[in-house]
Design a protein around this motif. Structure first.
Motif, PDB file in Angstrom:
ATOM      1  N   THR A 163       0.813  -1.223   0.000  1.00 15.55           N
ATOM      2  CA  THR A 163       0.000   0.000   0.000  1.00 15.55           C
ATOM      3  C   THR A 163       0.843   1.268   0.000  1.00 15.55           C
ATOM      4  O   THR A 163       0.294   2.365  -0.160  1.00 15.55           O
ATOM      5  CB  THR A 163      -0.919   0.021   1.237  1.00 15.55           C
ATOM      6  N   GLU A 164       2.160   1.162   0.186  1.00 17.88           N
ATOM      7  CA  GLU A 164       3.030   2.337   0.258  1.00 17.88           C
ATOM      8  C   GLU A 164       3.784   2.528  -1.050  1.00 17.88           C
ATOM      9  O   GLU A 164       4.422   1.602  -1.548  1.00 17.88           O
ATOM     10  CB  GLU A 164       4.028   2.192   1.419  1.00 17.88           C
ATOM     11  N   TRP A 165       3.705   3.758  -1.586  1.00 17.71           N
ATOM     12  CA  TRP A 165       4.333   3.994  -2.884  1.00 17.71           C
ATOM     13  C   TRP A 165       5.857   3.870  -2.799  1.00 17.71           C
ATOM     14  O   TRP A 165       6.521   3.509  -3.785  1.00 17.71           O
ATOM     15  CB  TRP A 165       3.946   5.354  -3.442  1.00 17.71           C
ATOM     16  N   GLN A 166       6.452   4.145  -1.628  1.00 16.83           N
ATOM     17  CA  GLN A 166       7.906   4.020  -1.507  1.00 16.83           C
ATOM     18  C   GLN A 166       8.343   2.578  -1.737  1.00 16.83           C
ATOM     19  O   GLN A 166       9.387   2.331  -2.371  1.00 16.83           O
ATOM     20  CB  GLN A 166       8.363   4.496  -0.125  1.00 16.83           C
ATOM     21  N   VAL A 167       7.567   1.629  -1.218  1.00 16.60           N
ATOM     22  CA  VAL A 167       7.897   0.214  -1.421  1.00 16.60           C
ATOM     23  C   VAL A 167       7.695  -0.161  -2.882  1.00 16.60           C
ATOM     24  O   VAL A 167       8.529  -0.857  -3.491  1.00 16.60           O
ATOM     25  CB  VAL A 167       7.028  -0.669  -0.510  1.00 16.60           C
ATOM     26  N   GLN A 168       6.605   0.305  -3.480  1.00 21.61           N
ATOM     27  CA  GLN A 168       6.344   0.019  -4.882  1.00 21.61           C
ATOM     28  C   GLN A 168       7.470   0.571  -5.762  1.00 21.61           C
ATOM     29  O   GLN A 168       7.932  -0.100  -6.698  1.00 21.61           O
ATOM     30  CB  GLN A 168       5.004   0.625  -5.297  1.00 21.61           C
ATOM     31  N   PHE A 169       7.920   1.779  -5.464  1.00 22.13           N
ATOM     32  CA  PHE A 169       8.989   2.388  -6.263  1.00 22.13           C
ATOM     33  C   PHE A 169      10.279   1.575  -6.157  1.00 22.13           C
ATOM     34  O   PHE A 169      10.938   1.281  -7.171  1.00 22.13           O
ATOM     35  CB  PHE A 169       9.237   3.823  -5.799  1.00 22.13           C
ATOM     36  N   SER A 170      10.657   1.194  -4.931  1.00 27.44           N
ATOM     37  CA  SER A 170      11.872   0.390  -4.763  1.00 27.44           C
ATOM     38  C   SER A 170      11.762  -0.944  -5.507  1.00 27.44           C
ATOM     39  O   SER A 170      12.735  -1.424  -6.097  1.00 27.44           O
ATOM     40  CB  SER A 170      12.128   0.136  -3.278  1.00 27.44           C
ATOM     41  N   ALA A 171      10.579  -1.537  -5.479  1.00 23.71           N
ATOM     42  CA  ALA A 171      10.386  -2.812  -6.177  1.00 23.71           C
ATOM     43  C   ALA A 171      10.503  -2.630  -7.685  1.00 23.71           C
ATOM     44  O   ALA A 171      11.087  -3.478  -8.381  1.00 23.71           O
ATOM     45  CB  ALA A 171       9.029  -3.406  -5.813  1.00 23.71           C
ATOM     46  N   LEU A 172       9.966  -1.543  -8.221  1.00 23.85           N
ATOM     47  CA  LEU A 172      10.075  -1.281  -9.658  1.00 23.85           C
ATOM     48  C   LEU A 172      11.540  -1.120 -10.076  1.00 23.85           C
ATOM     49  O   LEU A 172      11.979  -1.687 -11.082  1.00 23.85           O
ATOM     50  CB  LEU A 172       9.288  -0.021 -10.014  1.00 23.85           C
ATOM     51  N   VAL A 173      12.281  -0.332  -9.307  1.00 23.33           N
ATOM     52  CA  VAL A 173      13.696  -0.133  -9.622  1.00 23.33           C
ATOM     53  C   VAL A 173      14.450  -1.458  -9.532  1.00 23.33           C
ATOM     54  O   VAL A 173      15.302  -1.766 -10.375  1.00 23.33           O
ATOM     55  CB  VAL A 173      14.308   0.914  -8.667  1.00 23.33           C
ATOM     56  N   ALA A 174      14.136  -2.255  -8.509  1.00 27.49           N
ATOM     57  CA  ALA A 174      14.807  -3.545  -8.346  1.00 27.49           C
ATOM     58  C   ALA A 174      14.504  -4.482  -9.511  1.00 27.49           C
ATOM     59  O   ALA A 174      15.377  -5.235  -9.971  1.00 27.49           O
ATOM     60  CB  ALA A 174      14.386  -4.187  -7.024  1.00 27.49           C
ATOM     61  N   LEU A 175      13.272  -4.457 -10.014  1.00 30.91           N
ATOM     62  CA  LEU A 175      12.943  -5.271 -11.188  1.00 30.91           C
ATOM     63  C   LEU A 175      13.811  -4.885 -12.374  1.00 30.91           C
ATOM     64  O   LEU A 175      14.237  -5.738 -13.160  1.00 30.91           O
ATOM     65  CB  LEU A 175      11.459  -5.117 -11.534  1.00 30.91           C
ATOM     66  N   GLY A 176      14.072  -3.603 -12.540  1.00 24.85           N
ATOM     67  CA  GLY A 176      14.981  -3.185 -13.599  1.00 24.85           C
ATOM     68  C   GLY A 176      16.384  -3.714 -13.381  1.00 24.85           C
ATOM     69  O   GLY A 176      17.074  -4.115 -14.333  1.00 24.85           O
ATOM     70  N   GLU A 177      16.830  -3.741 -12.111  1.00 26.90           N
ATOM     71  CA  GLU A 177      18.165  -4.245 -11.810  1.00 26.90           C
ATOM     72  C   GLU A 177      18.305  -5.732 -12.150  1.00 26.90           C
ATOM     73  O   GLU A 177      19.408  -6.202 -12.450  1.00 26.90           O
ATOM     74  CB  GLU A 177      18.470  -4.034 -10.328  1.00 26.90           C
ATOM     75  N   LEU A 178      17.208  -6.477 -12.094  1.00 29.54           N
ATOM     76  CA  LEU A 178      17.276  -7.904 -12.418  1.00 29.54           C
ATOM     77  C   LEU A 178      17.507  -8.155 -13.900  1.00 29.54           C
ATOM     78  O   LEU A 178      17.924  -9.250 -14.296  1.00 29.54           O
ATOM     79  CB  LEU A 178      15.990  -8.611 -11.979  1.00 29.54           C
ATOM     80  N   ARG A 179      17.203  -7.166 -14.754  1.00 30.74           N
ATOM     81  CA  ARG A 179      17.397  -7.296 -16.211  1.00 30.74           C
ATOM     82  C   ARG A 179      16.665  -8.519 -16.763  1.00 30.74           C
ATOM     83  O   ARG A 179      17.181  -9.228 -17.629  1.00 30.74           O
ATOM     84  CB  ARG A 179      18.884  -7.394 -16.579  1.00 30.74           C
ATOM     85  N   ASP A 180      15.479  -8.785 -16.249  1.00 29.78           N
ATOM     86  CA  ASP A 180      14.723  -9.977 -16.644  1.00 29.78           C
ATOM     87  C   ASP A 180      13.460  -9.534 -17.384  1.00 29.78           C
ATOM     88  O   ASP A 180      12.627  -8.808 -16.837  1.00 29.78           O
ATOM     89  CB  ASP A 180      14.356 -10.788 -15.391  1.00 29.78           C
ATOM     90  N   ALA A 181      13.297  -9.986 -18.627  1.00 29.38           N
ATOM     91  CA  ALA A 181      12.168  -9.562 -19.451  1.00 29.38           C
ATOM     92  C   ALA A 181      10.823  -9.999 -18.885  1.00 29.38           C
ATOM     93  O   ALA A 181       9.786  -9.425 -19.246  1.00 29.38           O
ATOM     94  CB  ALA A 181      12.325 -10.102 -20.873  1.00 29.38           C
ATOM     95  N   ARG A 182      10.810 -10.961 -17.975  1.00 28.52           N
ATOM     96  CA  ARG A 182       9.544 -11.386 -17.368  1.00 28.52           C
ATOM     97  C   ARG A 182       8.919 -10.292 -16.515  1.00 28.52           C
ATOM     98  O   ARG A 182       7.735 -10.343 -16.191  1.00 28.52           O
ATOM     99  CB  ARG A 182       9.766 -12.640 -16.520  1.00 28.52           C
ATOM    100  N   ALA A 183       9.698  -9.288 -16.147  1.00 30.63           N
ATOM    101  CA  ALA A 183       9.178  -8.184 -15.331  1.00 30.63           C
ATOM    102  C   ALA A 183       8.442  -7.140 -16.157  1.00 30.63           C
ATOM    103  O   ALA A 183       7.783  -6.261 -15.594  1.00 30.63           O
ATOM    104  CB  ALA A 183      10.326  -7.510 -14.579  1.00 30.63           C
ATOM    105  N   ILE A 184       8.512  -7.224 -17.481  1.00 34.69           N
ATOM    106  CA  ILE A 184       7.966  -6.161 -18.334  1.00 34.69           C
ATOM    107  C   ILE A 184       6.470  -5.942 -18.129  1.00 34.69           C
ATOM    108  O   ILE A 184       6.031  -4.782 -18.020  1.00 34.69           O
ATOM    109  CB  ILE A 184       8.306  -6.446 -19.816  1.00 34.69           C
ATOM    110  N   PRO A 185       5.610  -6.970 -18.052  1.00 34.42           N
ATOM    111  CA  PRO A 185       4.178  -6.699 -17.831  1.00 34.42           C
ATOM    112  C   PRO A 185       3.901  -5.909 -16.548  1.00 34.42           C
ATOM    113  O   PRO A 185       3.047  -5.011 -16.536  1.00 34.42           O
ATOM    114  CB  PRO A 185       3.563  -8.102 -17.769  1.00 34.42           C
TER     115      PRO A 185
END
Length: 539
Positions: A163-185
């Motif tokens: 429910t917290e945008w700070q957590v959502q933002f960190s998770a989005l950035v971390a998904l980019g760090e994984l460099r995994d195309a499965r995160a695109i959706p």
């Protein structure tokens, strides 16, 4: 004998180093077990210099023992940042490349340390279950640093469910760090967020992944032209990550290079230059010209903006005064001399109004933002005086006070008394309304009433903009106030203060040492405004 002596010296050095490492570990453990935040902070700084395996045990101890959310969040993100020997031995030998190889799922090239699995499981539990959003956010960031693709599902769920945008933002950035195309959706879904910061994070993460299927969503965003400037700037950077560039990505970058905001223009042009593409000078998009000066390295010429601003304000003024703006907003219409004359007169009225605003602070604007009667827009010399009604400590202040009319002086007096009061809402509104007065008068009101020491953090934060010439007061608020929002408010004022070494160093100090993220972000923004070319701040 000489050789044996040198061997003995080497052994003695190794024993001394081992003893020093043991003492440092014991000292860190003692500081973590204390209940003092400052001691625990120093311990976490020293953990970075300790053997990673022992540092890992200290971080777990900090998580288990500390009751301070900042300490726990710092220890959490450090779990992902620990670098173990051998983590990148597979593949090229570079730690990052070894990590990426593991992310790609090539088990033969995994250079993982033995404790990576334990760290991942601990970070996953913290993302899912910790009560503090700062710790959950740090855990998501730690998973990004760890680079284990098995965390993808956990991070995706955090984007949807936390429910917290700070957590959502960190998770989005971390998904980019994984460099995994499965995160695109998941990232594409976040592009539609009403929170511009989340959209920025999603754009940046898609650029980090830079897979072919990540490009179409970014091109669609470019065509829609997001309202948020930072999203457009991040979009330009992300489009530059797709190599080799496609004709569509180049066209999108060319459109961004002719954006209405200079930050977007500069970023897009830098990306195009790095890709080997150059725009002709004076190219424009949607009728907005952004002239460039090659001799100055791409600076902007805003000399034509004054007329556009004055025309816009003239139209607004006519609308407020009940005049049909349609006849005066077409200054360039052929043969419409009456319309042009009316618009020119309105422009001159606005110019005079703005000059009086800058000179006298009030400018004929009511507290509700509506223009006051024409009589109130007359020269201050035509207004009645209330000389001597309030005694000011200096002749300059007295002259400014006496220059106000009866109504304006009465309003100032009332606001000062409200600011002196105890009601939080009245004090906050008074501080906001005092900004309409001359800076010397509003500054005096804040200092005379002692509002910088008001028990309410909202009042102290609201008063900070009144002190933009008082660097001592702002520095005290930015450094010593207990509340992050007040420290951030003072730093925000410094962002627009006259640049000086003192202003820069206050912001550098806050960026390096403030325990809360909000003042640090604000200090970074202030440095962006003031510290261009100042190497310590840039570093």
């Amino acid at each position: 004998d000489g050789g044996a002596g040198r061997v003995g010296e080497g052994g003695e050095g190794a024993r001394r180093a081992a003893g020093d490492a043991e003492l440092r570990y014991a000292r860190c453990r003692e500081m973590i077990l204390s209940n003092e935040k400052g001691q625990q902070q120093r311990a976490l700084i020293e953990v970075r210099e300790i053997d990673p395996a022992r540092g890992f045990s200290l971080l777990k101890l900090a998580l288990a023992h500390s009751t301070n959310d900042f300490i726990r969040a710092t220890a959490t993100v450090m779990l992902g940042q620990l670098s173990f020997p051998g983590a990148g031995e597979a593949g090229s030998g570079a730690p990052e490349e070894g990590c990426r190889a593991a992310v790609r799922g090539d088990s033969a090239q995994r250079g993982w340390d033995a404790q990576s699995e334990v760290r991942r499981e601990l970070l996953v539990k913290l993302v899912q279950n910790d009560a503090d959003y700062g710790v959950r956010s740090a855990a998501a960031a730690g998973l990004g640093y760890l680079g284990d693709a098995r965390a993808l599902d956990t991070l995706a769920r955090a984007c949807y469910e936390d429910t917290e945008w700070q957590v959502q933002f960190s998770a989005l950035v971390a998904l980019g760090e994984l460099r995994d195309a499965r995160a695109i959706p998941t990232l594409v879904h976040a592009l539609r967020s009403e929170n511009a910061i989340l959209a920025q994070g999603a754009v940046g993460a898609l650029g980090d992944i830079a897979a072919a299927e990540a490009l179409p969503p970014l091109l669609a965003i470019a065509r829609d032209r997001p309202a948020d400037v930072m999203t457009r700037q991040r979009l330009a950077t992300a489009l530059g990550a797709f190599l080799p560039p496609t004709p569509d990505s180049i066209r999108a970058l060319e459109m961004l290079a002719n954006d209405t905001h200079p930050l977007v223009v500069e970023t897009a042009r830098d990306v195009l230059t790095a890709l080997g593409h150059h725009l002709p000078d004076g190219a424009s998009n949607a009728g907005v010209s952004v002239p460039m000066d090659e001799a100055s390295g791409g600076s902007f010429d805003w000399s034509d903006d004054e007329s556009a601003i004055l025309a816009m304000l003239a139209e607004d003024m006519q609308r407020v005064n009940g005049v049909d703006s349609s006849s005066s907003s077409t200054v360039g219409a052929a043969g419409d001399r009456d319309s042009a004359s009316a618009a020119a007169a309105a422009v001159e009225e606005v110019r005079g109004h703005l000059e009086r605003s800058l000179q006298h602070g009030t400018g004929g604007i009511g507290v509700d933002g509506v223009l006051l009667e024409d009589a109130r827009l007359a020269s201050p010399g035509a207004l009645s005086r209330r000389a001597g009604a309030r005694s000011m400590p200096t002749d300059e202040l007295q002259a400014l006070y006496d220059a106000m009319g009866d109504a304006e002086a009465s309003r100032y007096d009332a606001l000062v008394e409200e600011l002196r009061g105890e009601d939080e809402s009245d004090c906050v509104l008074a501080a906001i309304r005092l900004r309409a007065f001359a800076i010397e008068l509003s500054e005096h009101a804040a200092l005379e009433t002692g509002a910088t020491s008001h028990p309410s953090m909202r009042v102290r934060a609201s008063v900070a903009p009144l002190l933009r010439r008082q660097l001592d007061q702002l520095q005290t608020l930015a450094h010593d106030d207990d509340e992050p929002s007040v420290r951030a408010a003072a730093l925000e004022v410094l962002a627009f203060a006259e640049s000086s070494a003192r202003v820069i160093m206050v912001c550098v100090d806050a960026l390096k040492t403030d325990p809360d993220w909000l003042p640090r972000v604000t200090a970074a923004t202030a440095l962006a405004h003031n510290a261009g070319g100042f190497r310590p701040a840039e570093q």
